[in-house]
Every structure is written in structure tokens, then in C-alpha cells.
Design a protein around this motif. Structure first.
Motif, mmCIF file in Angstrom:
data_model
loop_
_atom_site.group_PDB
_atom_site.id
_atom_site.type_symbol
_atom_site.label_atom_id
_atom_site.label_comp_id
_atom_site.label_asym_id
_atom_site.label_seq_id
_atom_site.Cartn_x
_atom_site.Cartn_y
_atom_site.Cartn_z
ATOM 1 N N UNK A 36 -2.896 15.749 0.407
ATOM 2 C CA UNK A 36 -2.883 15.648 1.843
ATOM 3 C C UNK A 36 -3.744 14.549 2.253
ATOM 4 N N UNK A 37 -4.693 14.049 1.641
ATOM 5 C CA UNK A 37 -5.322 12.743 2.056
ATOM 6 C C UNK A 37 -4.325 11.593 1.897
ATOM 7 N N UNK A 38 -3.618 11.597 0.458
ATOM 8 C CA UNK A 38 -2.844 10.354 0.422
ATOM 9 C C UNK A 38 -1.382 10.544 1.086
ATOM 10 N N UNK A 39 -1.081 11.727 1.725
ATOM 11 C CA UNK A 39 -0.131 12.065 2.656
ATOM 12 C C UNK A 39 -0.276 11.014 4.009
ATOM 13 N N UNK A 40 -1.506 11.563 4.373
ATOM 14 C CA UNK A 40 -2.008 10.871 5.672
ATOM 15 C C UNK A 40 -1.858 9.543 5.782
ATOM 16 N N UNK A 41 -2.455 8.760 4.657
ATOM 17 C CA UNK A 41 -2.662 7.309 4.431
ATOM 18 C C UNK A 41 -1.271 6.730 4.153
ATOM 19 N N UNK A 42 -0.364 7.579 3.471
ATOM 20 C CA UNK A 42 1.130 7.192 3.514
ATOM 21 C C UNK A 42 1.842 7.072 4.755
ATOM 22 N N UNK A 98 0.995 -1.189 -0.102
ATOM 23 C CA UNK A 98 -0.197 0.020 0.059
ATOM 24 C C UNK A 98 0.801 1.135 -0.069
ATOM 25 N N UNK A 99 1.954 1.109 0.726
ATOM 26 C CA UNK A 99 2.845 2.201 0.711
ATOM 27 C C UNK A 99 3.393 2.722 -0.601
ATOM 28 N N UNK A 100 3.737 1.532 -1.429
ATOM 29 C CA UNK A 100 4.287 1.815 -2.812
ATOM 30 C C UNK A 100 3.256 2.276 -3.643
ATOM 31 N N UNK A 101 2.091 1.902 -3.522
ATOM 32 C CA UNK A 101 0.872 2.426 -4.420
ATOM 33 C C UNK A 101 0.546 3.895 -3.795
ATOM 34 N N UNK A 102 0.898 4.105 -2.739
ATOM 35 C CA UNK A 102 0.444 5.434 -2.318
ATOM 36 C C UNK A 102 1.643 6.303 -2.733
ATOM 37 N N UNK A 103 2.664 6.061 -2.799
ATOM 38 C CA UNK A 103 3.810 6.679 -3.042
ATOM 39 C C UNK A 103 3.875 6.946 -4.579
#
Length: 408
Positions: A290-296, A272-277
Motif C-alpha cells: 500500500x505504501x509503495x502503491x501510494x508513492x508509485x 523513481x516510478x521504475x524503482x517502485x515498480x
């Protein structure tokens, strides 16, 4: 819960104020170097210097603290950090700033050892989990809140550095005025990295991968946001979102790892970290960033305690403190390498190179985890240790974690 924290409230106040005054400096320094025209490699080198100082300090400060006492040592380390914060405002030379960041890392390591060893002594079986959770909240809350001091430097470039020095100086007061008895530091026996890898290959590789990812983010995340065109106020918000997400998701992910094969949760977090990155490397809409950063932050911050827990699943009680020392060293090595990997990628591919390189590292970690699942059996559920979240600072929280297990 509040009553159980009375004995450590001064220490919690000290770490909150200290992190509010120091936690934003890595972001601020990256922003200022970028504004002054420094390249990604120079900015990455400054970040590497900080993590190098942190790693060296984790191995060297204990004898000094044992010799002069926690209060004197804490006051000395924080005073050094306060002095370097003001020096940034006086001397605007990248090479000097890099040296100052190394000093900052060394001083911060001493601060962590002082406070965390104190918490070890004061924690009792009935309140160990509460104290550990409160320490984590105070540490990351201070770091998240401090990011917004970045916004005060638009018209007065020296002001954030001055405020940092003021807060750091104030953080000394709760400690030097405390009546809490100073603890005796526990000696941490070394645990060879070879033995640690043999016991838990995924634990040590996962810790290294986490260090690379977070080292790259802390060193260059602000530069990424700045280069995609967002203003200073949104740089602070982005960094704060990542840190806040890391705090919020650690516990639920940890609970899941107690119920299922922990390796599976580690692999999911990495994937998931790879996908969000990858998503972050191409996003241009601030709200989505901001949303993706929080999930990351939520998935990456959870990886270190997950990897420590997985390693502990394969170790005896007597081996865990020494193993934690090895894992901190491995994390620090990754954090030293992370800014260099990220800066090289940004030099070649532009701003998107930062999160693209993080994605590659996370994916490599996930693939390694899948290989381990295919070639080794899981730890039986009944033998898995209970997940406990603790910071990526020094080996000192490990006795607290060990004693917590003994008290349950």
C-alpha cells in the motif's frame, strides 16, 4: 476560496458523484473477469477498449454537444453509462463486456468535455486556479472513494453494478437542474504530432510513456493484487492508495519543476516510478504494498502535467491548446497499448510481470530524458511556464489553463 466555488458547486458535485459511481468499474470488471477464469490478455483487451472509446470520444463528441447543448448531451452520455453498468450484471460474457467498456469510454469522454468546457466559461482571473484545483480534487476523490464499493459484492455480485447505475443516475440531477448558462465550445485547431515532437521530444515521449504505465495499472492493477493473494477489500484499498498518492504529490513535484530544469524532475519521476515498480513486483507484505502503491501513484500521476508543462515551455501561447489536443491523443494511444503490454507480461512472467513491464517502460522514458538533457539546452528558468496540474481527460481544460496564465 469557498465563495469562489459557488458558481461551479453543482458541476463539482456532479463530477464527484459520477466518478464515485464509475471510477471503480475498471477495477471491478478486471476482478470479475479474473474470477471467471479469463486470461490476462482478455482482461487487458477490455481495458484497452475503454481507453479506445475515450480517445475516439475526445475527437468526436464536440460537434454533438455543440448541436444539442451541454445539459442534454451530459444527460445522454451519463444515461448510456448508467445503462451499461446494469448490463454488466445481466450479461456475463467477456466479449460483450469488452464492447460495453468501449461504449463507457466514449460516454465518459462526452461527460468530461461537457463539464470541463463549462468550467472554462465560468472561471474568472481571480478564481481560475481554485476552480481547476477543486475540479481535480472532486474528480480524484470521487474515484478513490468509489473503489470501496468493490467490498459490497461478496454476497451480492450484482450489487456494485446496481450502485454504480444509481450513482450515475444521481449525477445527472445537479446538471439538469442547474441555472448556469450553457457555454459555447471553443474550436481546437489541430497541431501535428510531428511539429509537437520537433518542439518538445521529451514532452511527447514522456506523455506516451505515462499513458502506457497508467493504462496498464488501471487495466490490470486489481488483477495483480488478486493474483498475489490479497482479498477483495485490500484490492480496493490498494487502488485507492495509488489514486490518493497521485493527488498528494502532484503539486509539490510541480513546484520543484518550476525551480529547476523541468526535464530533471521528469527523469527523476520516471526513474523513481521504475524503482517502485520493481519493488512492487516482488513485495508480498500488504502494508508495504500500500505504501509503495501510494508513492508509485504520486510519481506517475505527476508525469502527465509535467510533460504538458515541459511542452508548453517550447510553444507560443497560440499553439498550446492545439498541442494539448495532440498530447491527449498521444496519452490515449499509450493508455490503449498499456493493458496489452501488461497483460502479455503477466501471461509470460505471472503477476510480477505487470509492474516489471511498467518498470521497463518507465526506465526507457528516463533514459530518453537523459539523452535529451545531454543533447539539448534547458529552457531558461525565466521562460519556463508555471506548473499547473490538470487531468488526463480531454483537451478542454487547456483553454482554462491558458486563461489562467493570462489572468496572472
Amino acid at each position: 476560496m469557498i465563495g469562489s466555488l459557488n458558481s461551479v458547486r453543482t458541476l463539482l458535485l456532479a463530477i464527484f458523484v459520477l466518478m464515485a459511481g464509475s471510477g471503480f468499474l475498471s477495477t471491478l470488471i478486471a476482478v470479475r473477469l479474473e474470477q471467471d477464469g479469463a486470461g490476462s490478455l482478455v482482461i487487458g483487451l477490455a481495458a484497452t477498449a475503454y481507453f479506445g472509446g475515450l480517445a475516439l470520444g475526445a475527437m468526436r463528441v464536440t460537434p454533438l454537444i455543440a448541436r444539442i447543448g451541454h445539459i442534454r448531451a451530459f444527460a445522454a452520455f451519463v444515461s448510456i453509462y448508467s445503462a451499461t453498468s446494469l448490463t454488466y450484471a445481466i450479461v456475463d460474457v467477456p466479449a460483450v463486456w469488452t464492447g460495453l467498456r468501449f461504449i463507457d469510454g466514449f460516454a465518459m469522454s462526452g461527460v468530461f468535455v461537457c463539464l470541463e468546457s463549462w468550467l472554462n466559461r465560468l472561471a474568472k482571473p481571480a478564481n481560475r486556479s481554485t476552480i481547476l484545483a477543486a475540479y481535480m480534487i472532486a474528480l480524484y476523490a470521487g474515484q478513490a472513494v468509489g473503489q470501496f464499493l468493490l467490498n459490497l459484492g461478496d454476497n451480492a455480485p450484482a450489487l456494485p453494478f446496481m450502485l454504480s447505475s444509481i450513482l450515475l443516475s444521481l449525477a445527472v440531477l445537479p446538471v439538469v437542474l442547474t441555472q448556469i448558462e450553457q457555454p459555447i465550445l471553443e474550436k481546437v485547431e489541430p497541431f501535428s504530432l510531428g511539429r509537437l515532437y520537433t518542439a518538445s521530444p521529451l514532452g511527447i515521449i514522456g506523455t506516451l510513456v505515462t499513458g502506457i504505465m497508467l493504462g496498464a495499472f488501471y487495466g490490470l492493477g486489481a488483477v495483480f493484487v488478486q493474483r498475489i493473494g490479497l482479498p477483495l477489500s485490500q484490492i480496493a484499498l490498494f487502488t485507492s492508495c495509488v489514486i490518493s498518492g497521485g493527488v498528494i504529490l502532484q503539486y509539490p513535484l510541480g513546484r520543484l519543476s518550476d525551480r529547476f530544469d523541468r526535464r530533471r524532475i521528469i527523469i527523476i519521476c520516471m526513474a523513481v516510478s521504475a524503482a517502485l515498480s520493481l519493488v512492487l513486483s516482488v513485495l508480498a507484505v500488504p502494508a508495504a504494498i500500500f505504501v509503495c502503491g501510494a508513492l508509485f501513484g504520486g510519481f506517475v500521476f505527476a508525469l502527465y502535467p509535467l510533460c504538458v508543462a515541459h511542452s508548453n515551455d517550447h510553444l507560443n501561447e497560440s499553439e498550446r491548446v492545439g498541442a494539448s489536443s495532440g498530447l491527449v491523443l498521444v496519452y490515449s494511444a499509450g493508455a490503449v497499448a498499456g493493458p496489452q503490454i501488461g497483460s502479455a507480461a503477466m501471461s509470460i512472467f505471472g503477476p510480477s510481470g505487470l509492474f516489471a513491464s511498467i518498470a521497463v517502460v518507465a526506465l526507457a522514458g528516463a533514459i530518453f530524458g537523459i539523452w535529451r538533457m545531454a543533447t539539448s539546452k534547458p529552457v531558461p528558468s525565466a521562460e519556463q511556464q508555471t506548473f499547473r496540474s490538470f487531468p488526463r481527460t480531454t483537451p478542454v481544460p487547456s483553454p482554462l489553463d491558458r486563461k489562467l496564465g493570462e489572468g496572472l
